[in-house]
Design a protein around this motif. Structure first.
Motif, PDB file in Angstrom:
ATOM      1  N   ILE A  10       5.778   6.440  10.469  1.00 15.92           N
ATOM      2  CA  ILE A  10       4.463   6.561  11.108  1.00 15.92           C
ATOM      3  C   ILE A  10       3.336   6.602  10.085  1.00 15.92           C
ATOM      4  O   ILE A  10       2.165   6.528  10.457  1.00 15.92           O
ATOM      5  N   GLU A  11       3.678   6.735   8.805  1.00 17.21           N
ATOM      6  CA  GLU A  11       2.647   6.800   7.763  1.00 17.21           C
ATOM      7  C   GLU A  11       2.059   5.422   7.491  1.00 17.21           C
ATOM      8  O   GLU A  11       0.900   5.157   7.805  1.00 17.21           O
ATOM      9  N   VAL A  12       2.864   4.539   6.909  1.00 13.26           N
ATOM     10  CA  VAL A  12       2.348   3.241   6.473  1.00 13.26           C
ATOM     11  C   VAL A  12       2.173   2.294   7.645  1.00 13.26           C
ATOM     12  O   VAL A  12       1.178   1.563   7.722  1.00 13.26           O
ATOM     13  N   GLU A  13       3.126   2.300   8.574  1.00 12.65           N
ATOM     14  CA  GLU A  13       3.043   1.357   9.692  1.00 12.65           C
ATOM     15  C   GLU A  13       1.794   1.585  10.533  1.00 12.65           C
ATOM     16  O   GLU A  13       1.199   0.633  11.047  1.00 12.65           O
ATOM     17  N   SER A  14       1.394   2.844  10.683  1.00  7.53           N
ATOM     18  CA  SER A  14       0.183   3.116  11.468  1.00  7.53           C
ATOM     19  C   SER A  14      -1.059   2.589  10.761  1.00  7.53           C
ATOM     20  O   SER A  14      -2.003   2.121  11.403  1.00  7.53           O
TER      21      SER A  14
ATOM     22  N   ILE B 127       0.842  -1.194   0.000  1.00  5.01           N
ATOM     23  CA  ILE B 127       0.000   0.000   0.000  1.00  5.01           C
ATOM     24  C   ILE B 127       0.880   1.248   0.000  1.00  5.01           C
ATOM     25  O   ILE B 127       2.026   1.223   0.450  1.00  5.01           O
ATOM     26  N   GLY B 128       0.323   2.310  -0.546  1.00  2.46           N
ATOM     27  CA  GLY B 128       0.973   3.611  -0.504  1.00  2.46           C
ATOM     28  C   GLY B 128       0.039   4.604   0.167  1.00  2.46           C
ATOM     29  O   GLY B 128      -1.173   4.591  -0.086  1.00  2.46           O
ATOM     30  N   THR B 129       0.581   5.448   1.024  1.00  3.47           N
ATOM     31  CA  THR B 129      -0.261   6.361   1.804  1.00  3.47           C
ATOM     32  C   THR B 129       0.214   7.799   1.673  1.00  3.47           C
ATOM     33  O   THR B 129       1.361   8.080   1.310  1.00  3.47           O
ATOM     34  N   GLU B 130      -0.698   8.704   2.003  1.00  2.00           N
ATOM     35  CA  GLU B 130      -0.389  10.126   2.184  1.00  2.00           C
ATOM     36  C   GLU B 130      -1.316  10.640   3.274  1.00  2.00           C
ATOM     37  O   GLU B 130      -2.537  10.457   3.197  1.00  2.00           O
ATOM     38  N   ASN B 131      -0.728  11.242   4.284  1.00  3.46           N
ATOM     39  CA  ASN B 131      -1.487  11.689   5.459  1.00  3.46           C
ATOM     40  C   ASN B 131      -2.300  10.541   6.068  1.00  3.46           C
ATOM     41  O   ASN B 131      -3.400  10.720   6.566  1.00  3.46           O
ATOM     42  N   GLN B 132      -1.726   9.324   5.970  1.00  2.00           N
ATOM     43  CA  GLN B 132      -2.308   8.091   6.495  1.00  2.00           C
ATOM     44  C   GLN B 132      -3.618   7.696   5.809  1.00  2.00           C
ATOM     45  O   GLN B 132      -4.375   6.884   6.331  1.00  2.00           O
ATOM     46  N   PHE B 133      -3.872   8.250   4.642  1.00  2.00           N
ATOM     47  CA  PHE B 133      -4.920   7.753   3.760  1.00  2.00           C
ATOM     48  C   PHE B 133      -4.281   6.803   2.759  1.00  2.00           C
ATOM     49  O   PHE B 133      -3.170   7.058   2.281  1.00  2.00           O
ATOM     50  N   ILE B 134      -4.958   5.729   2.422  1.00  4.60           N
ATOM     51  CA  ILE B 134      -4.440   4.787   1.432  1.00  4.60           C
ATOM     52  C   ILE B 134      -4.703   5.350   0.040  1.00  4.60           C
ATOM     53  O   ILE B 134      -5.852   5.520  -0.363  1.00  4.60           O
ATOM     54  N   VAL B 135      -3.622   5.628  -0.689  1.00  3.32           N
ATOM     55  CA  VAL B 135      -3.732   6.203  -2.028  1.00  3.32           C
ATOM     56  C   VAL B 135      -3.680   5.113  -3.092  1.00  3.32           C
ATOM     57  O   VAL B 135      -4.262   5.252  -4.165  1.00  3.32           O
ATOM     58  N   GLY B 136      -2.983   4.027  -2.819  1.00  8.12           N
ATOM     59  CA  GLY B 136      -2.886   2.919  -3.766  1.00  8.12           C
ATOM     60  C   GLY B 136      -2.655   1.615  -3.040  1.00  8.12           C
ATOM     61  O   GLY B 136      -2.075   1.590  -1.946  1.00  8.12           O
ATOM     62  N   TYR B 137      -3.124   0.536  -3.631  1.00  9.76           N
ATOM     63  CA  TYR B 137      -2.925  -0.791  -3.039  1.00  9.76           C
ATOM     64  C   TYR B 137      -2.730  -1.807  -4.152  1.00  9.76           C
ATOM     65  O   TYR B 137      -3.163  -1.625  -5.285  1.00  9.76           O
ATOM     66  N   SER B 138      -2.050  -2.891  -3.821  1.00  9.79           N
ATOM     67  CA  SER B 138      -1.883  -4.002  -4.763  1.00  9.79           C
ATOM     68  C   SER B 138      -1.558  -5.254  -3.979  1.00  9.79           C
ATOM     69  O   SER B 138      -1.108  -5.195  -2.830  1.00  9.79           O
ATOM     70  N   LEU B 139      -1.787  -6.390  -4.601  1.00  7.49           N
ATOM     71  CA  LEU B 139      -1.586  -7.688  -3.959  1.00  7.49           C
ATOM     72  C   LEU B 139      -0.564  -8.481  -4.756  1.00  7.49           C
ATOM     73  O   LEU B 139      -0.608  -8.511  -5.988  1.00  7.49           O
ATOM     74  N   HIS B 140       0.357  -9.155  -4.041  1.00  5.48           N
ATOM     75  CA  HIS B 140       1.450  -9.855  -4.708  1.00  5.48           C
ATOM     76  C   HIS B 140       1.667 -11.231  -4.081  1.00  5.48           C
ATOM     77  O   HIS B 140       1.339 -11.461  -2.913  1.00  5.48           O
ATOM     78  N   GLN B 141       2.252 -12.120  -4.885  1.00  7.59           N
ATOM     79  CA  GLN B 141       2.534 -13.478  -4.430  1.00  7.59           C
ATOM     80  C   GLN B 141       3.987 -13.652  -4.018  1.00  7.59           C
ATOM     81  O   GLN B 141       4.390 -14.745  -3.640  1.00  7.59           O
TER      82      GLN B 141
END
Length: 522
Positions: free
Chosen positions: A464-468, A285-299
């Motif tokens: 603190i962005e993504v981990e939170s 996932i990618g975040t900005e201000n702790q909002f999820i801006v993008g997500y993807s799933l991988h194997q």
């Protein structure tokens, strides 16, 4: 003595909205989904059949359910019957659990990303996100699969090799007994199976068909009859099975029989502390201000080769990439740096030795070329003892994804008598190094950016962005294991989680803003 109490009288108001606070998260979800264009949902319905529940109704109750730690379709259906916010969102309609599950996992699989993007556009309009800084990281979440129904790639290759040897031995035995029509024809059969060519189930099937054809003319030929029986009942079915397993594995090293898309990975949740591998997926996932801006799933269990496909999906969803990409050392490869440069993105991505370079031990290690001097004019390297390493050759090095790295080799003319030889090299030969000058340039640029004031600030903020966000998902909302199976459905489930997180975050910030205004007014 008591407040009047009776269950036989109708009370007003009857509108459920009266029982929902003004700043409740359910109102945020209702408002956000209502603002999405109805045309987005049309792709989920082919038309015909009985009337369906409105897609916005279904979208609202699922997002709200995920924000309240309710993930089971049966529990969501139960909440719609009994819980006031759910009843209000559904306008007292009652979809059953099968309808809910089919909507979230099948109908919305091609639509959910558009819904997610539409909600992001609302957040951009309201100023919550600016698409300037993109903090990316990954976490592993366990799949809905049996932990002990694993298939290992190395085991499949080993068993397949044994099977092929057994098949070739069987045909060789038939040939030696001169049971085929003629030696030349037998040689063609064996060449078709081939020592140099790959033995496929199609080739084996063709060879067995020839043996069966021979049996029609010689029905009492016991060796051929025995061979055909062995091939049909054992060897050929096993060959089909191994080929299917190799196809399911792809370039992975394992998969689960109960969810073939899941790969066995090491999880942080290792309660037995034995490093047990569990079937799971790598969620990026990618975040900005702790909002999820993008997500993807991988194997893939490692993050390095997940960055490029993740950014490709983000670009497809948003139409562009954010200006600055911030990531930890797990993403610091030459291929990733090159791609970010190609996309004209500023890369604040650490490489794997970034923190070690500041240690005293690293600076005193004379074997590291980071402590050597490169002389650009003469294209040579100068070691700490003043010995010169001259250019030897250049070659291309291709990784698993197909990226080509230009590697240059340098060798010292004479290391004899060097007092640092034992500390510098483990061999008795003159010291030779291989260097990617492109990667060195990328690392130098990254080092400069990361050590700047803005770079240090963004690096600290990344922690603190993504981990939170992961903490909110896994700990606060208790999502540690997927409910659905298969890459498409699990990816859709990540989308629902992301939508729920963003609208819950927006509700929290709205509440803080409202409380701040109330404090000023008072």
């Amino acid at each position: 003595m008591y407040i009047q109490y009776t269950m036989d009288q109708l009370f007003l108001p009857m509108d459920l909205e009266e029982d929902i606070p003004q700043n409740h998260v359910v109102r945020i979800i209702n408002d956000a989904v209502n603002r999405i264009d109805d045309k987005i949902f049309e792709a989920a319905y082919s038309g015909g059949g009985r009337p369906s529940f409105h897609p916005k109704l279904m979208t609202k109750i699922i997002i709200y359910a995920y924000s309240q730690r309710i993930y089971s379709s049966r529990q969501i259906a139960k909440a719609v019957r009994e819980n006031i916010p759910f009843m209000w969102l559904a306008a007292r309609q009652r979809p059953d659990f099968r309808t809910i599950n089919r909507f979230r996992s099948e109908r919305m699989k091609d639509v959910l990303e558009k819904v997610f993007t539409a909600v992001l556009e609302l957040l951009v309009e309201e100023g919550y996100i600016m698409l300037e800084h993109y903090f990316v990281d990954g976490t592993k979440i366990e799949a809905n699969a049996n932990r002990y129904t694993f298939v290992w790639g190395k085991s499949v290759v080993k068993q397949q090799a044994k099977l092929e040897e057994k098949v070739k031995s069987l045909f060789t035995e038939i040939e030696e007994q001169e049971l085929l029509e003629e030696a030349a024809h037998a040689g063609e059969d064996l060449a078709e199976l081939g020592e140099s060519n790959e033995l496929t189930s199609a080739k084996l099937e063709k060879a067995v068909a020839k043996l069966e054809q021979k049996l029609q003319h010689e029905p009492k030929n016991k060796p051929v009859k025995k061979a055909v029986r062995l091939l049909r009942k054992d060897l050929l079915p096993r060959k089909h099975k191994y080929e299917l397993q190799r196809k399911l594995l792809g370039d992975r090293n394992s998969y689960s029989k109960t969810d073939p898309d899941a790969t066995f990975m090491r999880m942080k949740e290792d309660h037995m502390r034995n490093g047990q591998l569990k079937p799971g997926y790598n969620v990026q996932i990618g975040t900005e201000n702790q909002f999820i801006v993008g997500y993807s799933l991988h194997q893939r269990p490692t993050d390095t080769r997940c960055l490029i496909p993740h950014l490709e999906k983000v670009k497809e969803m948003l139409g562009k990439l954010p200006k600055t990409i911030i990531a930890d050392a797990g993403y610091g490869s030459e291929e990733n740096y090159a791609r970010l440069e190609q996309e004209d993105c500023e890369a604040l991505v650490k490489y794997n030795t970034f923190h070690k370079e500041n240690s005293k031990k690293w600076k005193q290690d004379i074997s590291k070329i980071d402590n050597w001097t490169y002389q650009q004019e003469s294209d040579t390297w100068l070691c700490p003892n003043g010995r010169t390493l001259h250019f030897l050759r250049e070659r291309k090095k291709k990784n698993e994804s197909g990226y080509e790295q230009q590697v240059r080799h340098y060798r010292s003319a004479d290391c004899e008598g060097c007092p640092f030889r034992e500390r510098c090299s483990k061999t008795n030969r003159n010291r030779e190094i291989e260097v990617s000058m492109t990667f060195l340039r990328y690392k130098a640029e990254a080092r400069k950016k990361l050590r700047s004031e803005e770079g240090r600030e963004l690096s600290i903020r990344r922690m603190i962005e993504v981990e939170s966000v992961f903490g909110q998902m896994k700990n606060n909302r208790g999502f540690r294991r997927f409910l659905l199976r298969g890459l498409p459905k699990v990816s859709t489930e990540v989308g629902w989680l992301s939508l729920a997180h963003n609208l819950l975050k927006r509700a929290t910030l709205s509440q803080k803003i409202e409380n701040g205004r109330s404090g000023i007014d008072s």
